[in-house]
Design a protein around this motif. Sequence first.
Motif, PDB file in Angstrom:
ATOM      1  N   ARG A 171      41.099  21.607  -9.568  1.00  0.00           N
ATOM      2  CA  ARG A 171      42.076  21.964 -10.595  1.00  0.00           C
ATOM      3  C   ARG A 171      42.945  20.764 -10.961  1.00  0.00           C
ATOM      4  N   PHE A 172      43.338  19.997  -9.947  1.00  0.00           N
ATOM      5  CA  PHE A 172      44.173  18.817 -10.175  1.00  0.00           C
ATOM      6  C   PHE A 172      43.465  17.818 -11.093  1.00  0.00           C
ATOM      7  N   TYR A 173      42.222  17.514 -10.780  1.00  0.00           N
ATOM      8  CA  TYR A 173      41.488  16.534 -11.575  1.00  0.00           C
ATOM      9  C   TYR A 173      41.132  17.076 -12.956  1.00  0.00           C
ATOM     10  N   LEU A 174      40.901  18.361 -13.070  1.00  0.00           N
ATOM     11  CA  LEU A 174      40.604  18.942 -14.372  1.00  0.00           C
ATOM     12  C   LEU A 174      41.824  18.858 -15.286  1.00  0.00           C
ATOM     13  N   LYS A 175      43.005  19.049 -14.724  1.00  0.00           N
ATOM     14  CA  LYS A 175      44.224  18.920 -15.516  1.00  0.00           C
ATOM     15  C   LYS A 175      44.398  17.480 -16.011  1.00  0.00           C
ATOM     16  N   LEU A 176      44.097  16.530 -15.149  1.00  0.00           N
ATOM     17  CA  LEU A 176      44.177  15.129 -15.573  1.00  0.00           C
ATOM     18  C   LEU A 176      43.172  14.845 -16.683  1.00  0.00           C
ATOM     19  N   ALA A 190      57.679  15.870 -14.009  1.00  0.00           N
ATOM     20  CA  ALA A 190      57.160  15.276 -15.242  1.00  0.00           C
ATOM     21  C   ALA A 190      56.832  13.802 -15.036  1.00  0.00           C
ATOM     22  N   ALA A 191      57.709  13.090 -14.326  1.00  0.00           N
ATOM     23  CA  ALA A 191      57.468  11.670 -14.080  1.00  0.00           C
ATOM     24  C   ALA A 191      56.237  11.476 -13.206  1.00  0.00           C
ATOM     25  N   GLU A 192      56.093  12.274 -12.173  1.00  0.00           N
ATOM     26  CA  GLU A 192      54.953  12.118 -11.273  1.00  0.00           C
ATOM     27  C   GLU A 192      53.637  12.458 -11.982  1.00  0.00           C
ATOM     28  N   PHE A 236      50.330  10.141 -12.486  1.00  0.00           N
ATOM     29  CA  PHE A 236      48.953  10.557 -12.199  1.00  0.00           C
ATOM     30  C   PHE A 236      48.059  10.358 -13.424  1.00  0.00           C
ATOM     31  N   LEU A 237      48.583  10.726 -14.584  1.00  0.00           N
ATOM     32  CA  LEU A 237      47.813  10.605 -15.821  1.00  0.00           C
ATOM     33  C   LEU A 237      47.536   9.148 -16.173  1.00  0.00           C
ATOM     34  N   ALA A 238      48.398   8.254 -15.711  1.00  0.00           N
ATOM     35  CA  ALA A 238      48.188   6.835 -15.980  1.00  0.00           C
ATOM     36  C   ALA A 238      46.900   6.323 -15.345  1.00  0.00           C
ATOM     37  N   VAL A 239      46.481   6.931 -14.234  1.00  0.00           N
ATOM     38  CA  VAL A 239      45.317   6.425 -13.510  1.00  0.00           C
ATOM     39  C   VAL A 239      44.037   6.512 -14.354  1.00  0.00           C
ATOM     40  N   PRO A 240      43.640   7.691 -14.853  1.00  0.00           N
ATOM     41  CA  PRO A 240      42.429   7.712 -15.688  1.00  0.00           C
ATOM     42  C   PRO A 240      42.614   6.996 -17.021  1.00  0.00           C
TER      43      PRO A 240
END
Length: 280
Positions: free
Chosen positions: A89-94, A190-192, A196-200
């Motif tokens: 779920r975490f990776y799908l959200k990203l 929101a910041a975290e 996380f979104l910055a990685v992909p």
Amino acid sequence: MNTLEAIVIAIVEGLTEFLPVSSTGHMIIAQKLLGVQSTDFVRLFTVGIQLGAILSVVMLYWRKFLAPLSQNAASQDAPSLVRMEVKFRFYLKLLLAFVPAAFFGLVFKSVIDTMLESVLVVAISLVAGGVVLLFVDKWFNNQPDSDEEPTYPKAFKIGLFQVIAMIPGVSRSAATIIGGLTQKMSRKAAAEFSFFLAVPTMAAATGYELLQTWQLIQPGDWPIFILGNVVAFVVALLAIKGFISYLTRHGFKVFGYYRIAVGVIILLLLAFGVDLNMVG
């Protein structure tokens, strides 16, 4: 680009990548002020050193990426199947949040590349974004203090905000954090999620640039590229820790004033005939 110039630009990247001040804008300004020519390697370098910043996020939040379990969803003692479901779920959200930027980035790449050469665009974006940050705390001053992840629809909406950050000077971090706040997330959450979104997002941008230009890079340039990533990694580690602490307690206003001040200074320099766009 010499070693000192590479270190300076990498420090700028590490300091600003996860702050709502626009790392791309600051690197463009640093490059122009240093008189660094816009060669194939320099363009690769300014994108490629984001790898160091990416690794800083992965290192600081390695539990989240390797075993992303929220306190409400599961515990470390939960069955492995449950842990795998939470991780999925975490990776799908990203992925959902990443898709809008990937699509628009490919479609409008030539336009984005053109804007990246313009200090005027950076300056205007810094000022406009700074004005927005002056009021963000007031607009979202009653958000819950929660660490929960966004839902799938909210993650996608945050991704739409990231598209705005393709304009140099807007700040990917600022856009996605504000996107998270519009979805009723706390400042910290929101910041975290922005981190996380910055990685992909940054991995894709860097990987694409490497595939396009690596064969044009001279062998002697790679040590500078590696050094830049190391410097960006170390500086970003410190910046992330300090930013989360400051943002939770004090909000965005100081970043708004900073952006406006930098943007106005650049506009004044341009108005007085300092041709920053033509350096290099």
